[in-house]
Design a protein around this motif. Sequence first.
Motif, PDB file in Angstrom:
ATOM      1  N   ILE A  60      -4.997  -7.975  -6.939  1.00 23.88           N
ATOM      2  CA  ILE A  60      -5.948  -7.487  -5.944  1.00 23.88           C
ATOM      3  C   ILE A  60      -6.603  -8.727  -5.366  1.00 23.88           C
ATOM      4  O   ILE A  60      -7.268  -9.473  -6.086  1.00 23.88           O
ATOM      5  CB  ILE A  60      -7.002  -6.562  -6.590  1.00 23.88           C
ATOM      6  N   ARG A  85       2.943  -6.027  -7.520  1.00 21.29           N
ATOM      7  CA  ARG A  85       2.331  -5.222  -6.459  1.00 21.29           C
ATOM      8  C   ARG A  85       1.021  -5.879  -6.064  1.00 21.29           C
ATOM      9  O   ARG A  85       0.231  -6.269  -6.929  1.00 21.29           O
ATOM     10  CB  ARG A  85       2.068  -3.800  -6.926  1.00 21.29           C
ATOM     11  N   ILE A  87      -2.482  -5.715  -3.666  1.00 19.24           N
ATOM     12  CA  ILE A  87      -3.428  -4.938  -2.867  1.00 19.24           C
ATOM     13  C   ILE A  87      -4.330  -5.933  -2.149  1.00 19.24           C
ATOM     14  O   ILE A  87      -4.954  -6.786  -2.785  1.00 19.24           O
ATOM     15  CB  ILE A  87      -4.288  -4.015  -3.757  1.00 19.24           C
ATOM     16  N   TYR A 102       1.377  -5.357   5.201  1.00 18.87           N
ATOM     17  CA  TYR A 102       2.502  -4.494   4.806  1.00 18.87           C
ATOM     18  C   TYR A 102       3.836  -5.175   5.071  1.00 18.87           C
ATOM     19  O   TYR A 102       4.772  -5.066   4.278  1.00 18.87           O
ATOM     20  CB  TYR A 102       2.420  -3.149   5.522  1.00 18.87           C
ATOM     21  N   ASP A 108      -0.817  -2.043  -0.671  1.00 13.55           N
ATOM     22  CA  ASP A 108      -1.861  -1.318   0.043  1.00 13.55           C
ATOM     23  C   ASP A 108      -2.834  -2.307   0.674  1.00 13.55           C
ATOM     24  O   ASP A 108      -2.857  -3.489   0.318  1.00 13.55           O
ATOM     25  CB  ASP A 108      -2.614  -0.379  -0.898  1.00 13.55           C
ATOM     26  N   VAL A 110      -6.932  -2.317   1.721  1.00 18.41           N
ATOM     27  CA  VAL A 110      -8.154  -1.541   1.517  1.00 18.41           C
ATOM     28  C   VAL A 110      -9.326  -2.260   2.182  1.00 18.41           C
ATOM     29  O   VAL A 110      -9.592  -3.433   1.901  1.00 18.41           O
ATOM     30  CB  VAL A 110      -8.436  -1.351   0.003  1.00 18.41           C
ATOM     31  N   ASP A 118     -11.568   4.665  -5.290  1.00 26.01           N
ATOM     32  CA  ASP A 118     -10.433   4.467  -4.378  1.00 26.01           C
ATOM     33  C   ASP A 118      -9.504   3.365  -4.886  1.00 26.01           C
ATOM     34  O   ASP A 118      -8.281   3.508  -4.855  1.00 26.01           O
ATOM     35  CB  ASP A 118     -10.925   4.103  -2.975  1.00 26.01           C
ATOM     36  N   ILE A 119     -10.072   2.264  -5.337  1.00 24.67           N
ATOM     37  CA  ILE A 119      -9.233   1.153  -5.799  1.00 24.67           C
ATOM     38  C   ILE A 119      -8.592   1.502  -7.156  1.00 24.67           C
ATOM     39  O   ILE A 119      -7.461   1.126  -7.431  1.00 24.67           O
ATOM     40  CB  ILE A 119     -10.039  -0.177  -5.839  1.00 24.67           C
ATOM     41  N   ASP A 121      -7.689   4.546  -7.992  1.00 25.36           N
ATOM     42  CA  ASP A 121      -6.588   5.447  -7.622  1.00 25.36           C
ATOM     43  C   ASP A 121      -5.385   4.662  -7.126  1.00 25.36           C
ATOM     44  O   ASP A 121      -4.240   4.991  -7.432  1.00 25.36           O
ATOM     45  CB  ASP A 121      -7.031   6.433  -6.546  1.00 25.36           C
ATOM     46  N   CYS A 122      -5.646   3.620  -6.347  1.00 31.41           N
ATOM     47  CA  CYS A 122      -4.573   2.785  -5.819  1.00 31.41           C
ATOM     48  C   CYS A 122      -3.800   2.132  -6.975  1.00 31.41           C
ATOM     49  O   CYS A 122      -2.562   2.123  -6.980  1.00 31.41           O
ATOM     50  CB  CYS A 122      -5.172   1.735  -4.888  1.00 31.41           C
ATOM     51  N   LYS A 125      -1.619   4.636  -8.729  1.00 31.57           N
ATOM     52  CA  LYS A 125      -0.381   4.902  -7.977  1.00 31.57           C
ATOM     53  C   LYS A 125       0.667   3.843  -8.296  1.00 31.57           C
ATOM     54  O   LYS A 125       1.841   4.143  -8.471  1.00 31.57           O
ATOM     55  CB  LYS A 125      -0.656   4.898  -6.461  1.00 31.57           C
ATOM     56  N   ILE A 126       0.232   2.590  -8.345  1.00 35.29           N
ATOM     57  CA  ILE A 126       1.147   1.499  -8.674  1.00 35.29           C
ATOM     58  C   ILE A 126       1.695   1.698 -10.080  1.00 35.29           C
ATOM     59  O   ILE A 126       2.891   1.558 -10.318  1.00 35.29           O
ATOM     60  CB  ILE A 126       0.448   0.128  -8.552  1.00 35.29           C
TER      61      ILE A 126
END
Length: 135
Positions: A60, A85, A87, A102, A108, A110, A118-119, A121-122, A125-126
């Motif tokens: 992140i 991944r 963010i 992207y 993602d 943000v 929100d972060i 949840d992100c 998802k990963i």
Amino acid sequence: MTEESNGNGKRFRILILDDEPIVCKRLKPAFQKQGYEVETFTESASALARLKDTAFDIIITDLKMEGADGMQVLSAAKAVAPETRVIIITGFATLETAKESYRKGAFDFVAKPFKLGDILDCVRKIEQELRGETQ
């Protein structure tokens, strides 16, 4: 299971990079509480050096910082470990920077300020994607 695992019996590793210490201070305990292994950095040079030594599942990173910016960190992370991944978080979100993120492989993008949920949840998802649980 109380700890988040990457499927290999190891906890998911997250690197958080933001030149605003309050962001790192806020995110680190939240992710640790969820069972993630977290390292935080406020200088991109230190984070980039760490990326050369250690693989992280998730990064992140802030977009605008002194030294290497978030795009450079994204590129460096993908060069070392393409499966990582990334963010991008930013207080200067534009359509152009989102598209560029992207295009360079960000998972993602943000905009700040964001809600902690929100972060989280992100990242979940990963985690699901890495475990092959995507729907």
